[in-house]
Design a protein around this motif. Sequence first.
Motif, PDB file in Angstrom:
ATOM      1  N   ARG A  35      37.505 -24.993 -65.985  1.00  0.00           N
ATOM      2  CA  ARG A  35      35.894 -24.947 -65.988  1.00  0.00           C
ATOM      3  C   ARG A  35      35.722 -24.975 -67.741  1.00  0.00           C
ATOM      4  NH1 ARG A  35      33.159 -19.550 -63.868  1.00  0.00           N
ATOM      5  NH2 ARG A  35      35.021 -18.670 -63.835  1.00  0.00           N
ATOM      6  N   PRO A  36      34.624 -25.540 -68.133  1.00  0.00           N
ATOM      7  CA  PRO A  36      34.477 -25.538 -69.373  1.00  0.00           C
ATOM      8  C   PRO A  36      34.066 -24.274 -69.997  1.00  0.00           C
ATOM      9  CG  PRO A  36      32.783 -26.542 -68.390  1.00  0.00           C
ATOM     10  CD  PRO A  36      33.760 -26.693 -67.544  1.00  0.00           C
ATOM     11  N   LEU A  37      33.984 -23.898 -71.267  1.00  0.00           N
ATOM     12  CA  LEU A  37      33.559 -22.571 -71.676  1.00  0.00           C
ATOM     13  C   LEU A  37      32.069 -22.444 -71.480  1.00  0.00           C
ATOM     14  CD1 LEU A  37      35.397 -22.826 -75.306  1.00  0.00           C
ATOM     15  CD2 LEU A  37      36.038 -21.219 -73.527  1.00  0.00           C
ATOM     16  N   ILE A  38      31.340 -23.339 -71.616  1.00  0.00           N
ATOM     17  CA  ILE A  38      29.748 -23.419 -71.382  1.00  0.00           C
ATOM     18  C   ILE A  38      29.749 -22.933 -70.045  1.00  0.00           C
ATOM     19  CG2 ILE A  38      29.394 -25.524 -70.810  1.00  0.00           C
ATOM     20  CD1 ILE A  38      27.055 -23.323 -72.563  1.00  0.00           C
ATOM     21  N   GLN A  39      30.592 -23.289 -69.037  1.00  0.00           N
ATOM     22  CA  GLN A  39      30.318 -22.730 -67.481  1.00  0.00           C
ATOM     23  C   GLN A  39      30.670 -21.319 -67.370  1.00  0.00           C
ATOM     24  OE1 GLN A  39      29.646 -25.539 -64.674  1.00  0.00           O
ATOM     25  NE2 GLN A  39      28.792 -23.272 -64.300  1.00  0.00           N
ATOM     26  N   VAL A  42      27.494 -19.655 -68.521  1.00  0.00           N
ATOM     27  CA  VAL A  42      26.361 -19.646 -67.765  1.00  0.00           C
ATOM     28  C   VAL A  42      26.428 -19.124 -66.289  1.00  0.00           C
ATOM     29  CG1 VAL A  42      25.005 -21.411 -66.518  1.00  0.00           C
ATOM     30  CG2 VAL A  42      25.506 -21.985 -68.779  1.00  0.00           C
ATOM     31  N   ASP A  43      27.660 -19.113 -65.929  1.00  0.00           N
ATOM     32  CA  ASP A  43      28.105 -18.461 -64.710  1.00  0.00           C
ATOM     33  C   ASP A  43      27.721 -16.730 -64.630  1.00  0.00           C
ATOM     34  OD1 ASP A  43      28.641 -20.650 -63.481  1.00  0.00           O
ATOM     35  OD2 ASP A  43      30.767 -20.262 -63.488  1.00  0.00           O
ATOM     36  N   GLU A  44      28.201 -16.318 -65.895  1.00  0.00           N
ATOM     37  CA  GLU A  44      27.974 -14.837 -66.389  1.00  0.00           C
ATOM     38  C   GLU A  44      26.572 -14.511 -66.245  1.00  0.00           C
ATOM     39  OE1 GLU A  44      28.773 -11.931 -70.000  1.00  0.00           O
ATOM     40  OE2 GLU A  44      29.926 -13.539 -70.058  1.00  0.00           O
ATOM     41  N   ALA A  45      25.526 -15.530 -66.955  1.00  0.00           N
ATOM     42  CA  ALA A  45      24.215 -15.220 -67.231  1.00  0.00           C
ATOM     43  C   ALA A  45      23.530 -15.203 -65.620  1.00  0.00           C
ATOM     44  CB  ALA A  45      23.577 -16.010 -68.029  1.00  0.00           C
ATOM     45  N   ARG A  46      23.888 -16.302 -64.773  1.00  0.00           N
ATOM     46  CA  ARG A  46      23.398 -16.365 -63.722  1.00  0.00           C
ATOM     47  C   ARG A  46      23.622 -15.218 -62.692  1.00  0.00           C
ATOM     48  NH1 ARG A  46      23.144 -22.088 -60.659  1.00  0.00           N
ATOM     49  NH2 ARG A  46      25.386 -22.298 -60.852  1.00  0.00           N
ATOM     50  N   GLU A  47      24.897 -14.775 -62.729  1.00  0.00           N
ATOM     51  CA  GLU A  47      25.292 -13.704 -62.225  1.00  0.00           C
ATOM     52  C   GLU A  47      24.699 -12.128 -62.411  1.00  0.00           C
ATOM     53  OE1 GLU A  47      29.777 -13.628 -62.380  1.00  0.00           O
ATOM     54  OE2 GLU A  47      29.712 -15.350 -61.450  1.00  0.00           O
ATOM     55  N   PHE A  68      25.324 -30.114 -66.486  1.00  0.00           N
ATOM     56  CA  PHE A  68      24.493 -29.478 -65.488  1.00  0.00           C
ATOM     57  C   PHE A  68      23.488 -30.504 -65.088  1.00  0.00           C
ATOM     58  CE2 PHE A  68      26.304 -26.168 -68.324  1.00  0.00           C
ATOM     59  CZ  PHE A  68      26.599 -25.292 -67.483  1.00  0.00           C
ATOM     60  N   ASP A  69      23.599 -31.697 -64.933  1.00  0.00           N
ATOM     61  CA  ASP A  69      22.908 -32.612 -64.445  1.00  0.00           C
ATOM     62  C   ASP A  69      23.285 -32.985 -63.035  1.00  0.00           C
ATOM     63  OD1 ASP A  69      20.743 -34.426 -63.864  1.00  0.00           O
ATOM     64  OD2 ASP A  69      20.993 -35.407 -65.746  1.00  0.00           O
ATOM     65  N   ILE A  70      22.642 -33.730 -62.259  1.00  0.00           N
ATOM     66  CA  ILE A  70      23.200 -34.626 -60.993  1.00  0.00           C
ATOM     67  C   ILE A  70      24.056 -35.687 -61.454  1.00  0.00           C
ATOM     68  CG2 ILE A  70      22.810 -35.578 -58.961  1.00  0.00           C
ATOM     69  CD1 ILE A  70      20.351 -33.726 -58.751  1.00  0.00           C
ATOM     70  N   SER A  71      25.272 -36.112 -61.007  1.00  0.00           N
ATOM     71  CA  SER A  71      26.068 -37.043 -61.192  1.00  0.00           C
ATOM     72  C   SER A  71      25.917 -37.994 -60.069  1.00  0.00           C
ATOM     73  CB  SER A  71      27.375 -36.754 -61.648  1.00  0.00           C
ATOM     74  OG  SER A  71      28.222 -38.055 -61.837  1.00  0.00           O
ATOM     75  N   TYR A  72      25.013 -38.812 -59.759  1.00  0.00           N
ATOM     76  CA  TYR A  72      24.849 -39.790 -58.471  1.00  0.00           C
ATOM     77  C   TYR A  72      26.146 -40.403 -58.237  1.00  0.00           C
ATOM     78  CZ  TYR A  72      19.869 -38.609 -58.936  1.00  0.00           C
ATOM     79  OH  TYR A  72      18.707 -37.913 -59.177  1.00  0.00           O
ATOM     80  N   GLU A  89      28.987 -27.309 -57.287  1.00  0.00           N
ATOM     81  CA  GLU A  89      27.885 -26.405 -56.856  1.00  0.00           C
ATOM     82  C   GLU A  89      27.534 -25.327 -58.046  1.00  0.00           C
ATOM     83  OE1 GLU A  89      25.697 -25.655 -54.549  1.00  0.00           O
ATOM     84  OE2 GLU A  89      26.441 -27.738 -53.662  1.00  0.00           O
ATOM     85  N   PRO A  90      28.585 -24.934 -59.052  1.00  0.00           N
ATOM     86  CA  PRO A  90      28.371 -23.945 -60.305  1.00  0.00           C
ATOM     87  C   PRO A  90      27.271 -24.791 -61.006  1.00  0.00           C
ATOM     88  CG  PRO A  90      30.489 -23.822 -59.736  1.00  0.00           C
ATOM     89  CD  PRO A  90      29.924 -24.962 -58.847  1.00  0.00           C
ATOM     90  N   THR A  91      27.428 -26.164 -61.091  1.00  0.00           N
ATOM     91  CA  THR A  91      26.852 -26.905 -62.082  1.00  0.00           C
ATOM     92  C   THR A  91      25.389 -27.314 -61.723  1.00  0.00           C
ATOM     93  OG1 THR A  91      27.485 -29.125 -61.174  1.00  0.00           O
ATOM     94  CG2 THR A  91      28.778 -27.801 -62.991  1.00  0.00           C
ATOM     95  N   ARG A  92      24.862 -26.986 -60.479  1.00  0.00           N
ATOM     96  CA  ARG A  92      23.552 -27.517 -59.858  1.00  0.00           C
ATOM     97  C   ARG A  92      22.548 -26.184 -60.265  1.00  0.00           C
ATOM     98  NH1 ARG A  92      23.344 -31.329 -56.038  1.00  0.00           N
ATOM     99  NH2 ARG A  92      25.351 -32.227 -55.545  1.00  0.00           N
TER     100      ARG A  92
END
Length: 285
Positions: A35-39, A42-47, A68-72, A89-92
Amino acid sequence: MKPVRKAVFPVAGLGTRFLPATKAIPKEMLTVVDRPLIQYAVDEAREAGIEQMIFVTGRGKGALEDHFDISYELEATMRGRGKSLEPLEPTRFPPGAIVSVRQQEPLGLGHAVWCARDIVGDEPFAVLLPDEVMVGQPNCLRQLVDVYERIGGNVVATLEVPPEETHRYGVVDPGKRDGNLTEIRGLVEKPAQGTAPSNLMLPGRYILQPEVMQVLDRKEKGAGGEIQLTDAMAQLIGTQPFHGVTFDGARHDCGEKVGFVIANLALSLQREDMAPAIRAYLANL
């Protein structure tokens, strides 16, 4: 007492300590295990219950928004091959849950936070520094939110460090202590060696009242000739409640190379799918 719904992520830094790796890739996209550092931030904040993530970015940071965008194309290819999309899922996030604003000049952490003032508005908000990977149950920001919901005011994470390292950090001038809760009487940014008021440092997790933006609006420069967040917070002390919570967990400073390598090792050893092979390798060393 308003709930904490928004979090600011200062991610405009150039990452020069990791060159040449960060020449074309934002340092916040460097990966710890998978996981990248930013993830992690962000996961910490969302939790912790944060609803809106505010990225304060600079030039060349488009990969953070793309992450954090959709990659079609990627998702269509994975579906076509019968692969699960669960790793994505964690990037959505729903539209509007992640927003960004530019810090056009590198004028310091305080200035970066100030750049988010219009999005923060008149609400309390969190600040998370993605360089710091904080590992705990509950996570670091959740521990701060739990205290904030009990006592309000400004609540920041603290950690004890050896006295000889205090000159590297923002340091707390402590008042009354009650378990892991410390009243903060003052804050000093990078005190000269031997002058720190304590060995309690600030590891990069904050819950702040919106009035700090008014202080930052003065653009007063501090240590290193930059607009320091620590200095602005210090000016709120005495006008608002201010407490530190000693984090119950592990901190990994991924802003420098040794800490980054240690973080990869420590977190991979917590993974059941990786730990046996890594332990075997280390035993051979």
